[in-house]
Design a protein around this motif. Structure first.
Motif, PDB file in Angstrom:
ATOM      1  N   VAL A 150       4.530   8.824  -6.725  1.00 14.11           N
ATOM      2  CA  VAL A 150       3.881   7.516  -6.910  1.00 14.11           C
ATOM      3  C   VAL A 150       4.455   6.493  -5.938  1.00 14.11           C
ATOM      4  O   VAL A 150       3.726   5.663  -5.381  1.00 14.11           O
ATOM      5  N   ASP A 151       5.778   6.549  -5.725  1.00 12.96           N
ATOM      6  CA  ASP A 151       6.390   5.632  -4.759  1.00 12.96           C
ATOM      7  C   ASP A 151       5.816   5.849  -3.358  1.00 12.96           C
ATOM      8  O   ASP A 151       5.590   4.887  -2.599  1.00 12.96           O
ATOM      9  N   GLY A 152       5.569   7.114  -3.007  1.00 17.76           N
ATOM     10  CA  GLY A 152       4.962   7.404  -1.706  1.00 17.76           C
ATOM     11  C   GLY A 152       3.542   6.846  -1.617  1.00 17.76           C
ATOM     12  O   GLY A 152       3.140   6.292  -0.580  1.00 17.76           O
ATOM     13  N   VAL A 153       2.796   6.986  -2.721  1.00 16.71           N
ATOM     14  CA  VAL A 153       1.432   6.429  -2.752  1.00 16.71           C
ATOM     15  C   VAL A 153       1.472   4.912  -2.609  1.00 16.71           C
ATOM     16  O   VAL A 153       0.668   4.314  -1.888  1.00 16.71           O
ATOM     17  N   ASN A 154       2.422   4.289  -3.295  1.00 20.24           N
ATOM     18  CA  ASN A 154       2.557   2.829  -3.204  1.00 20.24           C
ATOM     19  C   ASN A 154       2.917   2.392  -1.783  1.00 20.24           C
ATOM     20  O   ASN A 154       2.458   1.345  -1.303  1.00 20.24           O
ATOM     21  N   ALA A 155       3.730   3.201  -1.101  1.00 15.29           N
ATOM     22  CA  ALA A 155       4.108   2.867   0.277  1.00 15.29           C
ATOM     23  C   ALA A 155       2.885   2.921   1.191  1.00 15.29           C
ATOM     24  O   ALA A 155       2.690   2.063   2.068  1.00 15.29           O
ATOM     25  N   VAL A 156       2.072   3.965   0.996  1.00 12.06           N
ATOM     26  CA  VAL A 156       0.827   4.065   1.793  1.00 12.06           C
ATOM     27  C   VAL A 156      -0.092   2.892   1.478  1.00 12.06           C
ATOM     28  O   VAL A 156      -0.710   2.300   2.380  1.00 12.06           O
ATOM     29  N   HIS A 157      -0.195   2.527   0.203  1.00  7.64           N
ATOM     30  CA  HIS A 157      -1.025   1.394  -0.216  1.00  7.64           C
ATOM     31  C   HIS A 157      -0.563   0.103   0.462  1.00  7.64           C
ATOM     32  O   HIS A 157      -1.372  -0.663   1.019  1.00  7.64           O
ATOM     33  N   ASP A 158       0.750  -0.122   0.435  1.00  4.55           N
ATOM     34  CA  ASP A 158       1.283  -1.344   1.039  1.00  4.55           C
ATOM     35  C   ASP A 158       1.068  -1.363   2.549  1.00  4.55           C
ATOM     36  O   ASP A 158       0.816  -2.424   3.145  1.00  4.55           O
ATOM     37  N   LYS A 159       1.170  -0.187   3.176  1.00  7.82           N
ATOM     38  CA  LYS A 159       0.978  -0.107   4.618  1.00  7.82           C
ATOM     39  C   LYS A 159      -0.479  -0.411   4.981  1.00  7.82           C
ATOM     40  O   LYS A 159      -0.754  -1.160   5.938  1.00  7.82           O
ATOM     41  N   MET A 160      -1.408   0.142   4.213  1.00  7.76           N
ATOM     42  CA  MET A 160      -2.819  -0.139   4.461  1.00  7.76           C
ATOM     43  C   MET A 160      -3.118  -1.627   4.262  1.00  7.76           C
ATOM     44  O   MET A 160      -3.838  -2.257   5.056  1.00  7.76           O
ATOM     45  N   LEU A 161      -2.540  -2.193   3.218  1.00  6.64           N
ATOM     46  CA  LEU A 161      -2.768  -3.609   2.939  1.00  6.64           C
ATOM     47  C   LEU A 161      -2.173  -4.485   4.050  1.00  6.64           C
ATOM     48  O   LEU A 161      -2.755  -5.515   4.421  1.00  6.64           O
ATOM     49  N   SER A 162      -1.040  -4.073   4.602  1.00  7.07           N
ATOM     50  CA  SER A 162      -0.423  -4.824   5.700  1.00  7.07           C
ATOM     51  C   SER A 162      -1.319  -4.800   6.947  1.00  7.07           C
ATOM     52  O   SER A 162      -1.471  -5.820   7.645  1.00  7.07           O
ATOM     53  N   ILE A 163      -1.897  -3.635   7.214  1.00  5.77           N
ATOM     54  CA  ILE A 163      -2.806  -3.533   8.360  1.00  5.77           C
ATOM     55  C   ILE A 163      -4.026  -4.429   8.167  1.00  5.77           C
ATOM     56  O   ILE A 163      -4.475  -5.127   9.092  1.00  5.77           O
ATOM     57  N   LEU A 164      -4.556  -4.445   6.944  1.00  7.96           N
ATOM     58  CA  LEU A 164      -5.717  -5.283   6.666  1.00  7.96           C
ATOM     59  C   LEU A 164      -5.353  -6.768   6.752  1.00  7.96           C
ATOM     60  O   LEU A 164      -6.174  -7.584   7.188  1.00  7.96           O
ATOM     61  N   ASN A 165      -4.138  -7.096   6.341  1.00  8.48           N
ATOM     62  CA  ASN A 165      -3.708  -8.493   6.436  1.00  8.48           C
ATOM     63  C   ASN A 165      -3.697  -8.981   7.880  1.00  8.48           C
ATOM     64  O   ASN A 165      -4.007 -10.145   8.167  1.00  8.48           O
ATOM     65  N   LYS A 166      -3.324  -8.094   8.795  1.00  6.87           N
ATOM     66  CA  LYS A 166      -3.326  -8.467  10.210  1.00  6.87           C
ATOM     67  C   LYS A 166      -4.737  -8.755  10.721  1.00  6.87           C
ATOM     68  O   LYS A 166      -4.912  -9.471  11.711  1.00  6.87           O
ATOM     69  N   GLU A 167      -5.746  -8.211  10.058  1.00  6.52           N
ATOM     70  CA  GLU A 167      -7.137  -8.448  10.435  1.00  6.52           C
ATOM     71  C   GLU A 167      -7.757  -9.595   9.639  1.00  6.52           C
ATOM     72  O   GLU A 167      -8.965  -9.795   9.670  1.00  6.52           O
ATOM     73  N   GLY A 168      -6.917 -10.342   8.931  1.00 10.51           N
ATOM     74  CA  GLY A 168      -7.408 -11.507   8.205  1.00 10.51           C
ATOM     75  C   GLY A 168      -7.851 -11.226   6.788  1.00 10.51           C
ATOM     76  O   GLY A 168      -8.510 -12.072   6.169  1.00 10.51           O
ATOM     77  N   VAL A 169      -7.508 -10.048   6.242  1.00 15.44           N
ATOM     78  CA  VAL A 169      -7.886  -9.696   4.872  1.00 15.44           C
ATOM     79  C   VAL A 169      -6.785 -10.158   3.922  1.00 15.44           C
ATOM     80  O   VAL A 169      -5.600  -9.885   4.154  1.00 15.44           O
ATOM     81  N   GLU A 170      -7.194 -10.863   2.858  1.00 14.53           N
ATOM     82  CA  GLU A 170      -6.239 -11.349   1.874  1.00 14.53           C
ATOM     83  C   GLU A 170      -6.681 -10.924   0.473  1.00 14.53           C
ATOM     84  O   GLU A 170      -7.877 -10.825   0.191  1.00 14.53           O
ATOM     85  N   VAL A 171      -5.678 -10.675  -0.391  1.00 19.51           N
ATOM     86  CA  VAL A 171      -5.944 -10.244  -1.764  1.00 19.51           C
ATOM     87  C   VAL A 171      -6.206 -11.459  -2.642  1.00 19.51           C
ATOM     88  O   VAL A 171      -5.527 -12.488  -2.521  1.00 19.51           O
ATOM     89  N   ILE A 172      -7.192 -11.343  -3.517  1.00 18.07           N
ATOM     90  CA  ILE A 172      -7.469 -12.376  -4.518  1.00 18.07           C
ATOM     91  C   ILE A 172      -7.032 -11.826  -5.873  1.00 18.07           C
ATOM     92  O   ILE A 172      -7.696 -10.971  -6.463  1.00 18.07           O
ATOM     93  N   ASP A 173      -5.877 -12.296  -6.326  1.00 19.89           N
ATOM     94  CA  ASP A 173      -5.311 -11.855  -7.618  1.00 19.89           C
ATOM     95  C   ASP A 173      -5.038 -13.110  -8.441  1.00 19.89           C
ATOM     96  O   ASP A 173      -3.919 -13.644  -8.439  1.00 19.89           O
TER      97      ASP A 173
END
Length: 250
Positions: A150-173
């Protein structure tokens, strides 16, 4: 009786001699008349020549004036054509600038739509990762090997989210924030008198924005039954909700 010499001399003058003097005067008068006639003829000829030269000069002047008028007319026509050409050039330049800006904006919009489409296709993957991580944490928290996975999955999730953030994508929580119908989708209501009315209670699915535009609204539940939220800036809404909750708890 003596006869005067003059008388004798006069008597000896022949009749022909007496007629010669008037003839000479007549000849002089004829010459004068001829001279006068010649003068008048010369003056008339000179006047005729002068008049002819004047008429010729006037004709040349009229021809030159006509040529000048024609040339001025051609100059005016050329000026008008030049002004029309400048106007057409300005309009063409403006049309070209508008076309260039429009096509540039269309390419930018097309690129933005393509990027949004790609991000929207990736969001379900992020949702699945988050749900899998939450489920594993609730049901198998004691399984060390699974939690490492699960920690590995979370790391991949965070990495994908970081890449999207560089393209101007932000999370609405928006958990705990004021409900915003422009960015939130209400899927249920919860009664809660401890927080301000219309506060986001739970986030079933996070939302996302890209370049300041909401591309997916957050799915949330909204509270009711609490005090009305006071008018305040958006930045203070979450703090107001927390303050109201804390004061009610006390």
């Amino acid at each position: 009786m003596k006869v005067p010499v003059e008388d004798e001399e006069n008597k000896n003058v022949s009749p022909e001699a007496e007629t010669e003097a008037p003839t000479a005067d007549v000849e002089l008068d004829d010459e004068s008349a001829q001279v006068e006639a010649a003068k008048r003829a010369g003056e008339a000829a000179a006047e005729a020549d002068f008049k002819a030269e004047a008429e010729k000069a006037a004709g040349e002047r009229d021809d030159l004036q006509q040529q000048l008028d024609d040339a001025m007319g051609q100059v005016e026509v050329a000026k008008k054509e030049a002004a029309d050409a400048v106007d057409r050039l300005a309009r063409l330049q403006a049309d070209w600038d508008n076309y260039r800006r429009r096509t540039a904006q269309e390419r930018l919009d097309e690129k933005q739509r393509a990027a949004e489409k790609l991000v929207l296709n990736l969001l379900p993957v992020l949702d699945d990762m988050e749900r899998a991580s939450e489920h594993a944490a609730k049901t198998a928290s004691d399984d060390e090997n699974l939690m490492q996975f699960v920690d590995g999955v979370n790391a991949v999730h965070d990495k994908m989210l970081s890449i999207l953030n560089k393209e101007g994508v932000e999370v609405i929580d928006p958990a705990g924030e004021a409900f915003d119908p422009m960015n939130h989708q209400a899927v249920g209501r919860e009664e809660n008198a401890d927080v301000y009315d219309e506060t986001v209670a739970q986030v079933y699915q996070k939302g996302y924005s890209m370049g300041g535009k909401t591309i997916r609204s957050a799915m949330v539940t909204v509270t009711f039954g609490g005090p009305k939220r006071p008018a305040s800036s958006d930045g203070d809404e979450k703090g107001d909700a927390e303050s109201a909750s804390d004061s009610d708890a006390e």
